[in-house]
Design a protein around this motif. Structure first.
Motif, PDB file in Angstrom:
ATOM      1  N   GLU A 232       7.949   7.979  -4.802  1.00 49.20           N
ATOM      2  CA  GLU A 232       8.394   6.735  -4.498  1.00 49.20           C
ATOM      3  C   GLU A 232       7.374   5.789  -4.375  1.00 49.20           C
ATOM      4  N   GLU A 233       6.675   5.738  -3.611  1.00 53.77           N
ATOM      5  CA  GLU A 233       5.522   5.369  -2.804  1.00 53.77           C
ATOM      6  C   GLU A 233       4.899   4.451  -4.853  1.00 53.77           C
ATOM      7  N   ALA A 234       4.273   5.467  -5.697  1.00 61.06           N
ATOM      8  CA  ALA A 234       3.846   4.902  -7.512  1.00 61.06           C
ATOM      9  C   ALA A 234       5.650   3.431  -7.492  1.00 61.06           C
ATOM     10  N   LYS A 235       6.489   4.288  -7.980  1.00 58.07           N
ATOM     11  CA  LYS A 235       7.688   3.200  -8.306  1.00 58.07           C
ATOM     12  C   LYS A 235       7.820   2.127  -7.450  1.00 58.07           C
ATOM     13  N   ALA A 236       7.680   2.095  -6.152  1.00 51.19           N
ATOM     14  CA  ALA A 236       7.185   0.119  -4.717  1.00 51.19           C
ATOM     15  C   ALA A 236       6.303  -0.240  -5.746  1.00 51.19           C
ATOM     16  N   GLY A 237       5.152   0.450  -6.101  1.00 53.55           N
ATOM     17  CA  GLY A 237       3.805  -0.428  -6.286  1.00 53.55           C
ATOM     18  C   GLY A 237       4.151  -0.793  -7.629  1.00 53.55           C
TER      19      GLY A 237
ATOM     20  N   HIS B  64       1.068   2.657  -1.358  1.00 53.95           N
ATOM     21  CA  HIS B  64       0.382   2.638  -2.847  1.00 53.95           C
ATOM     22  C   HIS B  64      -0.559   1.747  -3.108  1.00 53.95           C
ATOM     23  N   ASN B  65      -0.518   1.732  -3.603  1.00 54.21           N
ATOM     24  CA  ASN B  65      -2.562   0.659  -4.714  1.00 54.21           C
ATOM     25  C   ASN B  65      -1.704  -0.474  -4.954  1.00 54.21           C
TER      26      ASN B  65
ATOM     27  N   THR C   3      -4.489   2.615   1.801  1.00 52.96           N
ATOM     28  CA  THR C   3      -3.294   2.581   2.001  1.00 52.96           C
ATOM     29  C   THR C   3      -2.360   2.515   2.611  1.00 52.96           C
ATOM     30  N   SER C   4      -2.365   4.122   2.364  1.00 57.01           N
ATOM     31  CA  SER C   4      -1.919   4.964   2.864  1.00 57.01           C
ATOM     32  C   SER C   4      -2.156   5.688   4.206  1.00 57.01           C
ATOM     33  N   VAL C   5      -3.694   5.918   4.254  1.00 57.72           N
ATOM     34  CA  VAL C   5      -4.282   5.905   5.718  1.00 57.72           C
ATOM     35  C   VAL C   5      -3.951   4.685   6.815  1.00 57.72           C
TER      36      VAL C   5
ATOM     37  N   PRO D  16       0.737   1.418 -10.553  1.00 58.10           N
ATOM     38  CA  PRO D  16       2.078   2.134 -10.131  1.00 58.10           C
ATOM     39  C   PRO D  16       1.626   4.094  -9.778  1.00 58.10           C
ATOM     40  N   ILE D  17       0.741   3.933  -8.372  1.00 59.71           N
ATOM     41  CA  ILE D  17      -0.150   5.018  -8.245  1.00 59.71           C
ATOM     42  C   ILE D  17       0.235   5.306  -6.429  1.00 59.71           C
TER      43      ILE D  17
END
Length: 69
Positions: free
Chosen positions: A12-17, A41-42, A57-59, A24-25
């Motif tokens: 989901e995060e990759a899609k958002a990026g 996401h990146n 970003t996730s941290v 898309p990571i």
């Protein structure tokens, strides 16, 4: 693996990026018991900063959640 909550959150995060025009990571931090601790996401391309790779970003999102609780 296709139904793993951590994996699905990372996708989901990759899609958002990707939708934001970036790479898309996605990533998801998961505890030993399966609880999602952080996700992101990146954002390097969107924000123009080399410091916003997905692992950071996730941290950072996770750290913000911990500080607000």
């Amino acid at each position: 693996m296709d139904n793993d909550p951590g994996f699905l959150a990372a996708v989901e995060e990759a899609k958002a990026g990707f939708e934001e025009g970036g790479v898309p990571i996605g990533a998801c931090l998961v505890s030993k018991d399966g609880k999602i601790l952080g996700r992101g996401h990146n954002m390097r391309v969107q924000k123009g900063s080399a410091t916003l790779h997905v692992r950071f970003t996730s941290v950072l999102k996770n750290r913000g959640q911990q500080m607000s609780n």
